[in-house]
Write an enzyme that holds these catalytic residues in place. Structure first.
Site, short mmCIF file in Angstrom:
data_model
loop_
_atom_site.label_atom_id
_atom_site.label_comp_id
_atom_site.label_asym_id
_atom_site.label_seq_id
_atom_site.Cartn_x
_atom_site.Cartn_y
_atom_site.Cartn_z
N GLY A 1 0.83 -1.20 0.00
CA GLY A 1 0.00 0.00 0.00
C GLY A 1 0.86 1.25 0.00
N LYS B 1 11.79 -15.11 14.05
CA LYS B 1 10.66 -14.36 13.48
C LYS B 1 10.49 -12.97 14.09
N VAL B 2 11.49 -12.53 14.81
CA VAL B 2 11.32 -11.23 15.48
C VAL B 2 11.21 -10.10 14.46
N ARG C 1 -37.72 1.52 6.60
CA ARG C 1 -38.34 0.86 5.45
C ARG C 1 -39.53 0.02 5.88
N ARG D 1 -30.60 -12.18 10.41
CA ARG D 1 -29.47 -11.91 9.50
C ARG D 1 -28.64 -10.72 9.99
N GLU E 1 -2.03 -9.28 5.29
CA GLU E 1 -1.49 -9.70 6.59
C GLU E 1 -1.55 -11.21 6.77
N GLU F 1 -2.74 -14.63 4.19
CA GLU F 1 -4.00 -15.14 3.67
C GLU F 1 -4.61 -16.06 4.73
N ARG G 1 -10.37 -26.46 10.39
CA ARG G 1 -11.64 -26.44 11.14
C ARG G 1 -11.36 -26.37 12.63
C1 LIG Z 1 -4.47 -1.09 12.12
C2 LIG Z 1 -4.83 -2.17 11.16
C3 LIG Z 1 -6.21 -1.97 10.72
C4 LIG Z 1 -6.55 -2.04 9.43
C5 LIG Z 1 -5.58 -2.32 8.37
C6 LIG Z 1 -5.66 -1.23 7.34
C7 LIG Z 1 -4.89 -1.21 6.30
C8 LIG Z 1 -3.90 -2.26 6.10
C9 LIG Z 1 -3.97 -2.74 4.69
C10 LIG Z 1 -3.04 -3.54 4.22
C11 LIG Z 1 -1.81 -3.86 4.99
C12 LIG Z 1 -1.30 -5.17 4.51
C13 LIG Z 1 -0.01 -5.46 4.67
C14 LIG Z 1 0.49 -6.77 4.29
O1 LIG Z 1 -0.20 -7.62 3.76
S1 LIG Z 1 2.12 -7.02 4.74
C15 LIG Z 1 2.49 -8.61 4.13
C16 LIG Z 1 1.78 -9.69 4.91
N1 LIG Z 1 2.31 -10.95 4.59
C17 LIG Z 1 2.16 -12.01 5.39
O2 LIG Z 1 1.50 -11.99 6.39
C18 LIG Z 1 2.92 -13.24 4.97
C19 LIG Z 1 2.34 -14.47 5.61
N2 LIG Z 1 3.35 -15.52 5.71
C20 LIG Z 1 4.08 -15.63 6.88
O3 LIG Z 1 3.97 -14.91 7.83
C21 LIG Z 1 5.06 -16.78 6.92
O4 LIG Z 1 5.39 -17.18 5.62
C22 LIG Z 1 4.46 -18.00 7.68
C23 LIG Z 1 4.34 -17.65 9.13
C24 LIG Z 1 3.12 -18.37 7.10
C25 LIG Z 1 5.36 -19.20 7.49
O5 LIG Z 1 6.66 -18.77 7.80
P1 LIG Z 1 7.82 -19.84 7.85
O6 LIG Z 1 7.68 -20.81 6.74
O7 LIG Z 1 9.10 -19.13 8.01
O8 LIG Z 1 7.53 -20.50 9.23
P2 LIG Z 1 6.97 -21.95 9.54
O9 LIG Z 1 7.98 -22.94 9.09
O10 LIG Z 1 5.58 -22.10 9.05
O11 LIG Z 1 6.95 -21.87 11.13
C26 LIG Z 1 8.21 -21.89 11.81
C27 LIG Z 1 7.93 -21.56 13.25
O12 LIG Z 1 7.91 -20.14 13.39
C28 LIG Z 1 6.71 -19.75 14.04
N3 LIG Z 1 6.36 -18.42 13.54
C29 LIG Z 1 6.13 -18.08 12.26
N4 LIG Z 1 5.86 -16.76 12.18
C30 LIG Z 1 5.93 -16.29 13.47
C31 LIG Z 1 5.74 -15.01 14.04
N5 LIG Z 1 5.43 -13.94 13.30
N6 LIG Z 1 5.87 -14.89 15.39
C32 LIG Z 1 6.17 -15.96 16.13
N7 LIG Z 1 6.36 -17.22 15.66
C33 LIG Z 1 6.24 -17.35 14.32
C34 LIG Z 1 5.74 -20.80 13.65
O13 LIG Z 1 4.64 -20.81 14.55
C35 LIG Z 1 6.58 -22.04 13.75
O14 LIG Z 1 6.73 -22.35 15.10
P3 LIG Z 1 6.79 -23.92 15.51
O15 LIG Z 1 5.48 -24.50 15.07
O16 LIG Z 1 6.96 -23.88 17.00
O17 LIG Z 1 7.94 -24.50 14.75
C1 LIG Z 2 -5.59 -4.79 -0.10
C2 LIG Z 2 -4.23 -5.39 0.02
C3 LIG Z 2 -3.21 -4.66 0.62
C4 LIG Z 2 -1.93 -5.21 0.74
N1 LIG Z 2 -0.94 -4.46 1.32
C5 LIG Z 2 0.31 -4.99 1.40
C6 LIG Z 2 1.37 -4.20 1.96
O1 LIG Z 2 1.17 -3.06 2.36
N2 LIG Z 2 2.61 -4.75 2.02
C7 LIG Z 2 2.88 -6.02 1.56
O2 LIG Z 2 4.02 -6.45 1.63
N3 LIG Z 2 1.88 -6.80 1.03
C8 LIG Z 2 0.61 -6.30 0.94
N4 LIG Z 2 -0.40 -7.06 0.41
C9 LIG Z 2 -0.11 -8.39 -0.12
C10 LIG Z 2 -0.64 -9.49 0.79
O3 LIG Z 2 0.11 -9.54 1.97
C11 LIG Z 2 -0.58 -10.82 0.02
O4 LIG Z 2 -1.51 -10.75 -1.03
C12 LIG Z 2 -0.90 -12.00 0.95
O5 LIG Z 2 0.17 -12.21 1.83
C13 LIG Z 2 -1.15 -13.29 0.17
O6 LIG Z 2 -0.06 -13.60 -0.68
P1 LIG Z 2 -0.30 -13.80 -2.26
O7 LIG Z 2 -1.20 -12.76 -2.71
O8 LIG Z 2 1.02 -13.96 -2.91
O9 LIG Z 2 -1.08 -15.19 -2.34
P2 LIG Z 2 -0.38 -16.64 -2.38
O10 LIG Z 2 0.61 -16.73 -1.30
O11 LIG Z 2 0.03 -16.93 -3.77
O12 LIG Z 2 -1.63 -17.56 -1.99
C14 LIG Z 2 -2.68 -17.73 -2.95
C15 LIG Z 2 -3.58 -18.80 -2.38
O13 LIG Z 2 -2.89 -20.02 -2.32
C16 LIG Z 2 -3.29 -20.77 -1.17
N5 LIG Z 2 -2.11 -21.03 -0.36
C17 LIG Z 2 -0.92 -20.40 -0.42
N6 LIG Z 2 -0.06 -20.92 0.46
C18 LIG Z 2 -0.70 -21.93 1.09
C19 LIG Z 2 -0.34 -22.86 2.11
N7 LIG Z 2 0.89 -22.89 2.67
N8 LIG Z 2 -1.27 -23.73 2.51
C20 LIG Z 2 -2.52 -23.73 1.95
N9 LIG Z 2 -2.91 -22.89 0.99
C21 LIG Z 2 -2.01 -22.00 0.56
C22 LIG Z 2 -4.31 -19.91 -0.43
O14 LIG Z 2 -5.61 -20.25 -0.84
C23 LIG Z 2 -3.99 -18.51 -0.96
O15 LIG Z 2 -5.10 -17.62 -0.95
C24 LIG Z 2 -1.68 -6.52 0.26
C25 LIG Z 2 -2.71 -7.26 -0.35
C26 LIG Z 2 -3.98 -6.71 -0.46
C27 LIG Z 2 -5.06 -7.51 -1.12
#
Ligand SMILES: CC/C=C\C/C=C\C/C=C\C/C=C/C(=O)SCCNC(=O)CCNC(=O)[C@H](O)C(C)(C)COP(=O)(O)OP(=O)(O)OC[C@H]1O[C@@H](n2cnc3c(N)ncnc32)[C@H](O)[C@@H]1OP(=O)(O)O
Ligand SMILES: Cc1cc2nc3c(=O)[nH]c(=O)nc-3n(C[C@H](O)[C@H](O)[C@H](O)COP(=O)(O)OP(=O)(O)OC[C@H]3O[C@@H](n4cnc5c(N)ncnc54)[C@H](O)[C@@H]3O)c2cc1C
Length: 642
Positions: free
Chosen positions: A171, A265-266, A300, A323, A415, A417, A509
């Site tokens: 964003g 993951k810090v 309404r 609803r 944040e 999926e 689930r």
């Molecule tokens: C104020 C807010 C209000 C409104 C919002 C308004 C606007 C905001 C609009 C948009 C903002 C959007 C921003 C974004 O989208 S930023 C990008 C977001 N992206 C993600 O979230 C990515 C998701 N993926 C991940 O976090 C990692 O890939 C994932 C955790 C799924 C997997 O990581 P990895 O493969 O490295 O780890 P695992 O092997 O699965 O697990 C290892 C181990 O580590 C633990 N773990 C993982 N993450 C954390 C963490 N963050 N903190 C603590 N521990 C963590 C995990 O539990 C495993 O532990 P264990 O099971 O004990 O081994």
């Molecule tokens: C409105 C909006 C704002 C955003 N803002 C930011 C931002 O400010 N900064 C930033 O960095 N990113 C931002 N993003 C990106 C967002 O964080 C990513 O879209 C999100 O993390 C999902 O990653 P992806 O889109 O690559 O989907 P993918 O990771 O490709 O996943 C696609 C689908 O595959 C399936 N899937 C993927 N992995 C797995 C798994 N391990 N197990 C089971 N199913 C799986 C799920 O159904 C998933 O929906 C934003 C996205 C949106 C829509």
């Protein structure tokens, strides 16, 4: 119908204090007196460039008036002022406050605070959080952007090796920000040390033009959030100083020695912070849509019940209550969960930054992974129901509900999926069940202690605590069933990854049920602590709707069918008893007409006059005959007459 409670006092419960609730009212009143802070015309009538320009205009106006309206150092007052003036469709500073500044606080050293945090807070610079790439978002381990350390110049070389490595989605990245926290793989002497956060200047502070080696732009229109830009970003061997690695937790010495962080993951703190705030943000969006739908439903009239002389208010239909009212309960429940997770996050950041204590990270990660997933999905469901409950006028942009939906439902994806995050929580649940199976129940965290409790017997009549026990046992059974299904495959020789994938639906689930139990228990705990009897009574009605609805919605299986009937009867009678207070429960959120941006949901209730005025102001009605009619339709019809 007169409410049985004081809405100002309920607002204090919703916002956490009488002071903040009162300041919110004052801020809304101040904004109402300053026309340049209002939308210059209805947002639905604007195209994307007009909308982005309008948001930028309002942002500049807000910055000018801000010191006269709020305490600039008060986060909550600032948040309300932004919501009031900027609305929800995005703006150039949207991610600056939500991720860039929190990311700096969570990852920057004290020296880096000196260099950038003050400038960011004064808005001398605009930032965003650039982590997701064109090819990867969920799987952070596979991000491709690199940051290679060059000890000869004490610089990092940031590079985008191929198209899938382009940063994509962040964003405010495309056109607004001139800085970004960029997440890139730290490479030292060909060793990949994984994703780390870097402070990167993207644009010249004077001209706002992209710097040499930077390719940046907007990714195009989205389902919503079109008042703001989301961007793409590519680097061509772009050099930044060693001091631009945000190094509170991980460090690189000048000679290239790497000092690793106290927890792998810090560096994910910015994501945890947003997830910790999402329950609150989503609750507000849900409440927006419900206020519109319930106000409209109280005006309404359509169809007849007993009195055949006058059509009935649609809010008196049981189906309309069914609803809408469970979502009112959820909005309150999410608010109370939000208080919890924000408090837990603030404590965690203190523990980590001041004391290096990362012990709270696993619990908060598990909790917020499940909570953001359930809350965003249920909020989307609730907003859609609110739209449908308004019939045709709900489908008009005059209601604004489809925009609220588009903004809210983005939370299912950003944040983390939802499916991915539910599976993160499932890891935590499976580990907890394995602890119990290995005789280590004492090591369980407080949120999962119930997994070790014996099953209870069904009985009637039921008190509320018995219903919660029923839900707790349903959740416990699902966690055990999914874990044993997974372990059976592993014990049968299937690899852990394959076994995990073959059990994934059952595991998610279990995560949903565990999270819905947490929401229910938090809701009940918070309501029980409220001293004002009138408030507590009406919120107990909401709790009754919530608990009974959750049991039925989650498909509680009961041997005793009469028990199921009693749950249904409790739900229907709770809906009925809630009817007199439904509108006041939503008015207690005290959203102004300016913030609601809904013709249908205006406080004055003059729905038809307001709708007609709004429609007449549509750009299509500037002329009686559209130029396209003169140019295409009329010749076509004339030709048909020949
Ligand atoms: C104020 C807010 C209000 C409104 C919002 C308004 C606007 C905001 C609009 C948009 C903002 C959007 C921003 C974004 O989208 S930023 C990008 C977001 N992206 C993600 O979230 C990515 C998701 N993926 C991940 O976090 C990692 O890939 C994932 C955790 C799924 C997997 O990581 P990895 O493969 O490295 O780890 P695992 O092997 O699965 O697990 C290892 C181990 O580590 C633990 N773990 C993982 N993450 C954390 C963490 N963050 N903190 C603590 N521990 C963590 C995990 O539990 C495993 O532990 P264990 O099971 O004990 O081994
Ligand atoms: C409105 C909006 C704002 C955003 N803002 C930011 C931002 O400010 N900064 C930033 O960095 N990113 C931002 N993003 C990106 C967002 O964080 C990513 O879209 C999100 O993390 C999902 O990653 P992806 O889109 O690559 O989907 P993918 O990771 O490709 O996943 C696609 C689908 O595959 C399936 N899937 C993927 N992995 C797995 C798994 N391990 N197990 C089971 N199913 C799986 C799920 O159904 C998933 O929906 C934003 C996205 C949106 C829509």
């Amino acid at each position: 119908m007169t409410a049985t409670f004081d809405t100002d006092r309920m607002a204090a419960v919703i916002y956490g204090s009488e002071k903040l609730a009162s300041r919110r009212r004052e801020i809304s009143a101040a904004v109402s007196r300053i026309p340049e802070l209002h939308d210059s015309r209805p947002l639905p009538f604007m195209d994307r460039l007009e909308k982005v320009t309008e948001m930028t205009r309002k942002l500049a106006a807000l910055n000018k008036h801000l010191p006269d309206i709020i305490d600039p150092n008060d986060y909550e007052e600032g948040l309300h002022l932004y919501h009031e003036v900027m609305g929800m469709e995005g703006h150039p500073l949207a991610l600056h406050e939500v991720m860039f500044i929190p990311g700096l606080i969570g990852q920057g050293s004290d020296e880096q605070y000196e260099k950038w945090l003050g400038r960011a807070r004064r808005r001398e610079i605009i930032g965003c959080y650039a982590q997701t790439e064109l090819g990867h978002g969920s799987n952070l381990r596979s991000l491709e952007t690199t940051a290679s350390y060059d000890p000869s110049t004490r610089e990092f070389i940031i590079h985008t090796p191929q198209i899938t490595a382009l940063k994509w989605w962040p964003g405010a990245l495309g056109k607004s920000s001139n800085y970004a926290i960029v997440v890139a793989n730290l490479i030292i002497r060909d060793r990949n040390l994984g994703p780390h956060p870097f402070m990167v200047q993207l644009r010249d502070e004077e001209t706002h033009r992209p710097l040499q080696g930077i390719t940046v732009g907007d990714i195009g229109p989205k389902m919503a959030f079109n008042g703001g830009d989301n961007g793409f970003l590519g680097f061509d061997n772009y050099r930044i100083p060693l001091g631009n690695l945000l190094n509170r937790h991980a460090r690189v010495e000048e000679d290239g020695i790497y000092v690793k962080p106290p927890h792998a993951k810090v560096g994910h703190s910015a994501m945890i912070r947003v997830r910790s705030h999402m329950a609150t943000g989503q609750a507000w969006l849900l409440a927006h849509s419900l206020i519109i739908a319930v106000r409209y439903s109280a005006v309404r009239r359509q169809g007849f019940l007993e009195d055949k002389t006058r059509e009935v208010k649609i809010l008196d239909y049981q189906t309309q209550q069914y609803r809408l009212f469970p979502s009112i309960a959820r909005a309150y429940a999410f608010i109370f969960c939000g208080f919890e997770t924000i408090r837990l996050y603030d404590q965690l950041i203190l523990d980590v930054n001041k004391h290096g204590n990362t012990s709270g990270m696993a619990d908060l990660h598990a909790l917020t992974s499940g909570l953001k997933s359930v809350v965003t999905y249920q909020t989307g469901e609730g907003i859609e129901q609110a739209r449908m409950a308004c019939g045709g006028h709900g489908y008009s942009m005059a209601s604004y509900i489809s925009e609220i939906y588009g903004v809210a439902i983005g939370g299912c994806t950003y944040e983390g999926e939802n499916m991915v995050m539910l599976l993160q929580l499932a890891r935590y649940l499976v580990k907890s069940v394995e602890l119990i199976k290995n005789g280590k129940s004492k090591e369980l965290g407080p949120m999962v202690a119930y997994l070790a409790e014996p099953d209870t017997q069904e009985k009637t009549p039921l008190e509320l605590k018995d219903y919660v026990k029923l839900f707790q046992m349903m959740s416990k059974r699902q966690s055990w069933k999914a874990t044993e299904r997974y372990l059976k495959l592993v014990e049968g020789g299937v690899s852990r990854d394959v076994a995990w994938n073959k059990t994934a639906v059952e595991l998610t689930r279990a995560s949903r049920l565990h999270t819905r139990l947490y929401i229910m228990e938090t809701f009940i705990r918070r309501v029980s602590s409220i001293e004002d009897m009138n408030l507590r009574m009406v919120l107990r009605d909401l709790v009754n709707v919530h608990v009974n609805y959750e049991l039925l919605d989650c498909g509680i299986y009961l041997h005793d069918v009469s028990l199921l009937d009693s749950i249904k009867n409790q739900l229907y009678s709770s809906l009925h008893s809630l009817r007199p207070n439904a509108l006041s429960l939503l008015d207690s959120f005290q959203f102004s007409d300016i913030q609601l941006r809904s013709v249908l949901g205006r406080r004055d209730g003059h729905v038809y006059e307001n709708l007609f005025e709004w429609a007449k102001s549509s750009p299509l009605n500037v002329s009686d005959v559209l130029p396209s009619v003169d140019r295409y339709l009329r010749p076509m019809m004339e030709k048909a007459k020949l």
